[in-house]
Design an enzyme around this catalytic site. Structure first.
Site, short mmCIF file in Angstrom:
data_model
loop_
_atom_site.label_atom_id
_atom_site.label_comp_id
_atom_site.label_asym_id
_atom_site.label_seq_id
_atom_site.Cartn_x
_atom_site.Cartn_y
_atom_site.Cartn_z
N ARG A 154 0.82 -1.20 0.17
CA ARG A 154 0.04 0.00 0.13
C ARG A 154 0.88 1.34 -0.03
NH1 ARG A 154 -3.92 -3.56 3.12
NH2 ARG A 154 -1.87 -4.16 4.15
N THR A 232 11.09 4.88 5.90
CA THR A 232 9.88 5.39 6.92
C THR A 232 9.21 4.15 7.14
OG1 THR A 232 8.71 5.53 4.86
CG2 THR A 232 9.63 7.68 5.76
N ARG A 234 10.47 0.50 9.36
CA ARG A 234 10.76 -0.01 10.48
C ARG A 234 12.31 0.27 10.64
NH1 ARG A 234 6.52 1.05 11.64
NH2 ARG A 234 4.67 -0.42 12.60
N GLU A 263 14.30 2.98 18.74
CA GLU A 263 13.55 4.18 19.05
C GLU A 263 12.67 3.98 20.10
OE1 GLU A 263 11.18 4.27 14.99
OE2 GLU A 263 9.62 3.74 16.42
N HIS A 295 9.14 9.29 13.94
CA HIS A 295 8.03 8.27 13.61
C HIS A 295 6.77 9.12 13.59
CE1 HIS A 295 6.92 3.81 13.94
NE2 HIS A 295 6.11 4.34 13.30
N PHE A 298 3.00 8.67 9.85
CA PHE A 298 1.50 8.44 9.83
C PHE A 298 0.65 9.51 10.48
CE2 PHE A 298 0.42 8.00 14.57
CZ PHE A 298 1.49 8.45 14.96
#
Ligand code: NAI
Length: 334
Positions: A154, A232, A234, A263, A295, A298
């Protein structure tokens, strides 16, 4: 249903409450991360709702099970941090948000590429200090450059569309060919060919035992000299120490990351008054050609609304029929 929501930030509270307008669920919002020491806070809950840096290993799952938890509802797409086999053995269902906004992540990826290429992060500070010189800000045109995308699901396919829109030649390496990408003119090649030919390499595959440190010293040596690496997806897809070596030698031209392998002890909180103890991360921050966001790919209004809506749908379905709407099972790893 009573749901213990771990790693809650103010926006999680706001969007979940809004999505559960009929107040069907009793949310217990917890700031702490889920780990062995905090599992007890789920006492009395039938479900826990967790995010990317919560620990959902076998020990934690056993502790949750003993307290009556039967569902882990992930507020994210990735499930690399969940021991699915242990969950299955305990009879704990796992649900996730398979898709919320691939555009949010793909657009942030392009934001990082553009900022790093045109040195926007440096120009912003310079101009504010009255320094209008251009030395050191030289970039390159994206038009005609080759972008290599690893993983064309996606997010990878949304990023392919954006890169193609900029006039880039797009190469991809993936387990499966995505017909949407083929229709865009994306050419599928072996990973080494992609690494050798790309001016920009962007990672969009999940973290699995197979993809851990996919970008290691060998992969970096295969990449075009001076290329840009963007992650972007993991953090552990990239061997950070090897990347630091490649940046120091000049082999890697620049690096943009929204994720970092360690992280969990850093991101999603304000540590501006504290000393950073992670020397590898601190070293990364010293490079002028490294851009780090914490992070946030999103983090759009559209994505948060969709995450909350799907999470509520997972909880509703579990309450009604014992399975979340979007279950994750061990088979998915096969
Ligand atoms: P997806 O499941 O739609 O696509 C993943 C693609 O990677 C699939 O096409 C799969 O065939 C491919 N793949 C699997 N193993 C591979 C390998 N060894 N080599 C090459 N390709 C491989 O997933 P989606 O939604 O595109 O998300 C991708 C990743 O992005 C997630 O796994 C997650 O880790 C990360 N992500 C990061 C976010 C952020 O805020 N930074 C937010 C959401 C997702």
């Amino acid at each position: 249903m009573r749901v213990a929501v771990y790693s809650t930030r103010p926006y999680d509270r706001e969007y979940l409450a809004r999505a559960d307008a009929q107040r069907r669920h009793d949310f217990v919002f917890l700031d702490v991360r889920l780990e062995a020491a905090t599992a007890a806070a789920a006492d009395g809950a039938q479900a826990v709702c967790v995010f990317v840096n919560d620990r959902v290993d076998a020990d934690v799952l056993r502790a949750l099970h003993a307290r009556g938890v039967r569902l882990v509802a992930l507020r994210c797409a990735g499930f690399n941090h969940v021991d699915l086999a242990a969950a299955a053995a305990l009879g704990i269902a796992v649900g996730r948000v398979p898709e919320y906004s691939p555009h949010a992540v793909a657009e942030h990826t392009m934001a990082l590429v553009l900022a790093l290429d045109r040195k926007i992060h440096r120009a912003y500070n310079r101009v504010r200090e009255g320094n209008f010189a251009l030395d050191g800000l030289l970039g390159f045109d994206l038009f005609g450059r080759t972008v290599g995308i690893v993983g064309t699901g996606r997010i990878g396919s949304a990023f392919a569309r954006i890169a193609a829109g900029f006039g880039c030649r797009v190469l991809a390496s993936a387990r499966r060919v995505n017909p949407e990408c083929e229709a865009l003119g994306v050419r599928y090649v072996e990973r080494d060919e992609l690494l050798a030919a790309s001016d920009i390499v962007s990672l969009h595959c999940p973290l699995t035992p197979d993809t851990r440190h996919l970008i290691d010293a060998r992969a970096l040596a295969t990449m075009k000299r001076g290329a840009m690496l963007v992650n972007t997806s993991r953090g552990a897809l990239v061997d950070t120490r090897a990347v630091i070596g490649a940046l120091k030698s000049g082999r890697l031209g620049s690096l943009a990351i929204d994720v970092y392998e360690e992280e969990g002890d850093l991101f999603f909180r304000d540590l501006s008054d504290e000393v950073i103890h992670d020397d590898v991360f601190a070293r990364l921050l010293t490079f002028p050609n490294v851009l780090v966001t914490a992070h946030q790919a999103f983090f759009t209004d559209d994505a948060l609304a969709a995450i909350a809506a799907t999470t509520i749908a997972n909880l509703d379905a579990f309450e009604a029929g014992g399975q979340p709407l979007h279950p994750v099972s061990v088979e998915r790893l096969a």
